[in-house]
Design a protein around this motif. Sequence first.
Motif, PDB file in Angstrom:
ATOM      1  N   UNK A   1      -8.199 115.202  19.764  1.00 26.38           N
ATOM      2  CA  UNK A   1      -8.309 115.729  18.391  1.00 26.38           C
ATOM      3  C   UNK A   1      -7.922 117.195  18.254  1.00 26.38           C
ATOM      4  N   UNK A   2      -7.197 117.760  19.221  1.00 21.89           N
ATOM      5  CA  UNK A   2      -6.893 119.189  19.146  1.00 21.89           C
ATOM      6  C   UNK A   2      -5.640 119.483  18.325  1.00 21.89           C
ATOM      7  N   UNK A   3      -4.891 118.466  17.962  1.00 23.37           N
ATOM      8  CA  UNK A   3      -3.637 118.678  17.247  1.00 23.37           C
ATOM      9  C   UNK A   3      -3.831 118.857  15.760  1.00 23.37           C
ATOM     10  N   UNK A   4      -3.548 117.831  14.982  1.00 20.61           N
ATOM     11  CA  UNK A   4      -3.641 117.898  13.522  1.00 20.61           C
ATOM     12  C   UNK A   4      -5.044 118.292  13.072  1.00 20.61           C
ATOM     13  N   UNK A   5      -6.061 117.744  13.716  1.00 21.19           N
ATOM     14  CA  UNK A   5      -7.449 117.982  13.325  1.00 21.19           C
ATOM     15  C   UNK A   5      -7.918 119.387  13.714  1.00 21.19           C
ATOM     16  N   UNK A   6      -7.335 119.957  14.755  1.00 24.46           N
ATOM     17  CA  UNK A   6      -7.701 121.303  15.170  1.00 24.46           C
ATOM     18  C   UNK A   6      -8.913 121.385  16.070  1.00 24.46           C
ATOM     19  N   UNK A   7      -9.313 120.251  16.653  1.00 23.60           N
ATOM     20  CA  UNK A   7     -10.448 120.240  17.557  1.00 23.60           C
ATOM     21  C   UNK A   7     -11.758 120.034  16.829  1.00 23.60           C
ATOM     22  N   UNK A   8     -12.735 119.463  17.525  1.00 26.79           N
ATOM     23  CA  UNK A   8     -14.014 119.165  16.885  1.00 26.79           C
ATOM     24  C   UNK A   8     -14.705 120.437  16.409  1.00 26.79           C
ATOM     25  N   UNK A   9     -14.458 121.558  17.084  1.00 31.60           N
ATOM     26  CA  UNK A   9     -15.019 122.839  16.656  1.00 31.60           C
ATOM     27  C   UNK A   9     -13.961 123.748  16.022  1.00 31.60           C
ATOM     28  N   UNK A  10     -12.771 123.214  15.796  1.00 29.44           N
ATOM     29  CA  UNK A  10     -11.646 123.914  15.150  1.00 29.44           C
ATOM     30  C   UNK A  10     -11.089 125.064  15.998  1.00 29.44           C
ATOM     31  N   UNK A  11     -11.265 124.988  17.301  1.00 29.87           N
ATOM     32  CA  UNK A  11     -10.730 126.042  18.163  1.00 29.87           C
ATOM     33  C   UNK A  11      -9.208 126.052  18.202  1.00 29.87           C
ATOM     34  N   UNK A  12      -8.563 124.909  17.944  1.00 28.76           N
ATOM     35  CA  UNK A  12      -7.098 124.831  18.000  1.00 28.76           C
ATOM     36  C   UNK A  12      -6.472 124.690  16.615  1.00 28.76           C
ATOM     37  N   UNK A  13      -7.246 124.951  15.598  1.00 31.93           N
ATOM     38  CA  UNK A  13      -6.770 124.765  14.226  1.00 31.93           C
ATOM     39  C   UNK A  13      -5.512 125.598  13.963  1.00 31.93           C
TER      40      UNK A  13
END
Length: 337
Positions: A30-42
């Motif tokens: 989930x690090x791509x479009x979603x940006x990670x569960x904690x949004x670290x890769x948003x």
Amino acid sequence: MARMTMIEAVRSAMDVSMARDDNVVVFGEDVGYFGGVFRCTQGLQAKYGKTRCFDTPISESGIVGTAIGMAAYGLKPCVEIQFADYMYPAYDQLTQEAARIRYRSNGDFTCPIVVRMPTGGGIFGGQTHSQSPEALFTHVCGLKVVVPSNPYDAKGLLISAIEDPDPVMFLEPKRLYNGPFDGHHERPVTAWSKHELGDVPDGHYTIPIGKAEIRRKGSGVTVIAYGTMVHVALAAAEETGIDAEVIDLRSLLPLDLETIVQSAKKTGRCVVVHEATLTSGFGAELAALVQEHCFYHLESPVVRLTGWDTPYPHAQEWDYFPGPARVGRALAEAMEG
């Protein structure tokens, strides 16, 4: 310079690294479009494309195994394990492959991977979203283990980890992720404590892996901590008025033994604090090292203060954490010994 939460600092570190080096790739669940569960890769996929920031199947062994192959090929993967609790399926890849490539190949291959993972409690995640498994990595020759305690360190240490030629386990304390945590309180509050405030440079900078930082100078007792517990230790020292010197390890492996020994010899007393369970926790190694190197300078036994030796409690997680009151009692015990 900018004010950043730890999430923003971690994201900035990856952004800076990806901009500087096309070989840096970011992937995980989930690090791509979603940006990670904690949004670290948003925002990273939108900026750098789907070939450099992408989602993976739910397969931790696959994530780490792929990263190892990429690293041997010449890339620099920075991968995310969604929670530290999920790393166990990848433990074989980490310990048997990533940690040993340099030695087994006689230096012909290295493994410049970073494995990021949120660690510890603070979100009422229960037994499978709140563990602190750092000791499992410090036992493995060939791995480096980093645990930042503030946004400035998080960015500088993560950039150093990405640029390191060997595998780095990068554990990010969830209670410090989204900002407001004050060590004086049992729950997050509305403003950063003074120990967490600080401008984070927008651009590139590094912090050496393996160098601790003294967050509070003192002469009465040495407190060794890392991650969230640094702030709790600072709060306990202030609340009790005990003249404690608080060391933020920042890196567990390699360990800044010199700073620990100098402080423990000066104070003659030592308290080790961490969130993980007591038995076989990293605090046991720290206590043994202080005993070995500072025995004739110690005025009292080394005190360990940790989480409980139980499965991680869900409803009682704020009792499980060592808080300022428990740390304060440990400081008093050390001073009275």
